[in-house]
Design an enzyme around this catalytic site. Sequence first.
Site, PDB file in Angstrom:
ATOM      1  N   TYR A  70       4.302 -13.491 -15.005  1.00  0.00           N
ATOM      2  CA  TYR A  70       3.308 -12.574 -14.413  1.00  0.00           C
ATOM      3  C   TYR A  70       1.896 -13.080 -14.726  1.00  0.00           C
ATOM      4  CZ  TYR A  70       0.897  -8.156 -13.325  1.00  0.00           C
ATOM      5  OH  TYR A  70       0.061  -7.204 -12.798  1.00  0.00           O
ATOM      6  N   ALA A 129       0.812  -1.233   0.000  1.00  0.00           N
ATOM      7  CA  ALA A 129       0.000   0.000   0.000  1.00  0.00           C
ATOM      8  C   ALA A 129       0.838   1.272   0.000  1.00  0.00           C
ATOM      9  CB  ALA A 129      -0.955  -0.014   1.198  1.00  0.00           C
ATOM     10  N   SER A 143      -5.409  -9.226 -12.229  1.00  0.00           N
ATOM     11  CA  SER A 143      -5.051  -8.426 -13.407  1.00  0.00           C
ATOM     12  C   SER A 143      -5.780  -9.001 -14.614  1.00  0.00           C
ATOM     13  CB  SER A 143      -3.543  -8.534 -13.660  1.00  0.00           C
ATOM     14  OG  SER A 143      -3.204  -7.977 -14.922  1.00  0.00           O
ATOM     15  N   ASP A 173       7.484  -8.359   4.043  1.00  0.00           N
ATOM     16  CA  ASP A 173       7.607  -8.903   2.693  1.00  0.00           C
ATOM     17  C   ASP A 173       6.610 -10.059   2.580  1.00  0.00           C
ATOM     18  OD1 ASP A 173       8.282 -10.359   0.445  1.00  0.00           O
ATOM     19  OD2 ASP A 173      10.437 -10.349   0.836  1.00  0.00           O
TER      20      ASP A 173
HETATM   21  N1  LIG Z   1      -0.723  -0.872 -12.655  1.00  0.00           N
HETATM   22  C1  LIG Z   1      -1.421  -1.699 -13.424  1.00  0.00           C
HETATM   23  O1  LIG Z   1      -1.697  -1.389 -14.602  1.00  0.00           O
HETATM   24  C2  LIG Z   1      -1.907  -3.007 -12.894  1.00  0.00           C
HETATM   25  C3  LIG Z   1      -2.764  -3.745 -13.713  1.00  0.00           C
HETATM   26  C4  LIG Z   1      -3.256  -4.963 -13.270  1.00  0.00           C
HETATM   27  C5  LIG Z   1      -2.899  -5.426 -12.014  1.00  0.00           C
HETATM   28  N2  LIG Z   1      -2.054  -4.702 -11.232  1.00  0.00           N
HETATM   29  C6  LIG Z   1      -1.727  -5.261  -9.930  1.00  0.00           C
HETATM   30  O2  LIG Z   1      -2.085  -4.338  -8.920  1.00  0.00           O
HETATM   31  C7  LIG Z   1      -1.204  -4.489  -7.812  1.00  0.00           C
HETATM   32  C8  LIG Z   1      -0.571  -3.150  -7.504  1.00  0.00           C
HETATM   33  O3  LIG Z   1       0.114  -2.707  -8.665  1.00  0.00           O
HETATM   34  P1  LIG Z   1       0.725  -1.236  -8.813  1.00  0.00           P
HETATM   35  O4  LIG Z   1       0.636  -0.891 -10.239  1.00  0.00           O
HETATM   36  O5  LIG Z   1       0.150  -0.335  -7.793  1.00  0.00           O
HETATM   37  O6  LIG Z   1       2.270  -1.588  -8.497  1.00  0.00           O
HETATM   38  P2  LIG Z   1       3.413  -0.677  -7.867  1.00  0.00           P
HETATM   39  O7  LIG Z   1       4.692  -1.330  -8.236  1.00  0.00           O
HETATM   40  O8  LIG Z   1       3.230   0.740  -8.254  1.00  0.00           O
HETATM   41  O9  LIG Z   1       3.167  -0.830  -6.280  1.00  0.00           O
HETATM   42  C9  LIG Z   1       3.276  -2.085  -5.667  1.00  0.00           C
HETATM   43  C10 LIG Z   1       3.653  -1.918  -4.216  1.00  0.00           C
HETATM   44  O10 LIG Z   1       3.804  -3.238  -3.663  1.00  0.00           O
HETATM   45  C11 LIG Z   1       4.987  -3.260  -2.891  1.00  0.00           C
HETATM   46  N3  LIG Z   1       5.539  -4.609  -2.843  1.00  0.00           N
HETATM   47  C12 LIG Z   1       6.263  -5.242  -3.793  1.00  0.00           C
HETATM   48  N4  LIG Z   1       6.650  -6.440  -3.365  1.00  0.00           N
HETATM   49  C13 LIG Z   1       6.168  -6.574  -2.115  1.00  0.00           C
HETATM   50  C14 LIG Z   1       6.274  -7.596  -1.151  1.00  0.00           C
HETATM   51  N5  LIG Z   1       6.989  -8.715  -1.393  1.00  0.00           N
HETATM   52  N6  LIG Z   1       5.659  -7.424   0.042  1.00  0.00           N
HETATM   53  C15 LIG Z   1       4.970  -6.301   0.304  1.00  0.00           C
HETATM   54  N7  LIG Z   1       4.856  -5.280  -0.577  1.00  0.00           N
HETATM   55  C16 LIG Z   1       5.453  -5.417  -1.765  1.00  0.00           C
HETATM   56  C17 LIG Z   1       5.933  -2.292  -3.587  1.00  0.00           C
HETATM   57  O11 LIG Z   1       6.976  -1.855  -2.704  1.00  0.00           O
HETATM   58  C18 LIG Z   1       4.984  -1.193  -3.999  1.00  0.00           C
HETATM   59  O12 LIG Z   1       4.834  -0.196  -3.007  1.00  0.00           O
HETATM   60  C19 LIG Z   1      -0.190  -5.569  -8.208  1.00  0.00           C
HETATM   61  O13 LIG Z   1      -0.621  -6.822  -7.712  1.00  0.00           O
HETATM   62  C20 LIG Z   1      -0.262  -5.560  -9.717  1.00  0.00           C
HETATM   63  O14 LIG Z   1       0.109  -6.800 -10.276  1.00  0.00           O
HETATM   64  C21 LIG Z   1      -1.542  -3.499 -11.649  1.00  0.00           C
END
Ligand SMILES: NC(=O)c1ccc[n+]([C@@H]2O[C@H](COP(=O)([O-])OP(=O)(O)OC[C@H]3O[C@@H](n4cnc5c(N)ncnc54)[C@H](O)[C@@H]3O)[C@@H](O)[C@H]2O)c1
Length: 265
Positions: free
Chosen positions: A169, A14, A156, A69
Amino acid sequence: MSEPEECVALVTGAGQGIGRGIAMQLARDGYTVVVNDVVADPQDTASGAYEVKRTIEQAGGRAVVFKADISSPRDREAMVEYVAGEFARLDLLVNNAGVAPKERMDILEATEESYDRVMSINLKGPYFLTQRAARRMVQWQEDGTVGTPRIVFISSISAYTSSPSRGEYCVSKAGVSMAVKLYADRLAEYGIPVLEVRPGIILTPMTSVVKGKYDKLIAEGLLPLKRWGRPEDVARVVSAIGRGDLDYSTGQAIEVGGGFGIRRL
Ligand SMILES: NC(=O)c1ccc[n+]([C@@H]2O[C@H](COP(=O)([O-])OP(=O)(O)OC[C@H]3O[C@@H](n4cnc5c(N)ncnc54)[C@H](O)[C@@H]3O)[C@@H](O)[C@H]2O)c1
């Protein structure tokens, strides 16, 4: 039914992006939000998890940061035990944390190392965090502490869309989709809804590295709704799930993708 101001939500990953948007929305909805991230520096309140906490508190909400993590069994245990010790309840678990492969590589070349990393954060982490949290939720539900605990997984459109340059992924998100059905099935007897939220192309730090590519695809008509999605678009759906509006839809996926999933001619 609990008063919203007593409720606790845990949102993984978050500190930025979609998770940040969800944490902000849930705080506005009245939850105390446990802001989890693997990166969390208390000295840095300008970005990351402590920025989210500060912004929530400045708006009059309640938030705590728990650095963990989600791919680590020990961290998952510590986080659930923290929630149990500190709040003795969990109303909403949002499995949001996830990563893209560090490097996009063709499926004919991609490495087992990248596969293991992505699967362990995107699938194994939320799968077993949910197992641990769900055991507690059942207990709190049975003793009347929490009326209806709920669980959300952020998957996703990659759960059903092939991108051979990041196969690991796609496989991880397809697995998340099945995890939702499994937990929804198992937890139905306790009245605990489990839902999948499937973001499309959402503007966050994760996608900022491929912004040019998606700007072009969106301009060329990839999406019926010709714009990037925003973290708030996803957060509003999670908010509705938290309110209980989708309780009878347990096990289902809600796509937040601007119509990406519509087959078109
Ligand atoms: N951005 C998109 O277009 C998109 C589309 C479909 C799905 N998603 C999914 O939405 C979710 C959030 O994506 P986002 O775009 O906000 O990504 P992001 O990379 O901007 O943010 C993800 C956050 O998760 C944290 N994180 C990573 N590994 C971690 C771990 N092992 N333990 C705890 N925290 C951890 C990171 O430090 C980061 O703050 C993900 O599951 C991603 O696969 C994103």
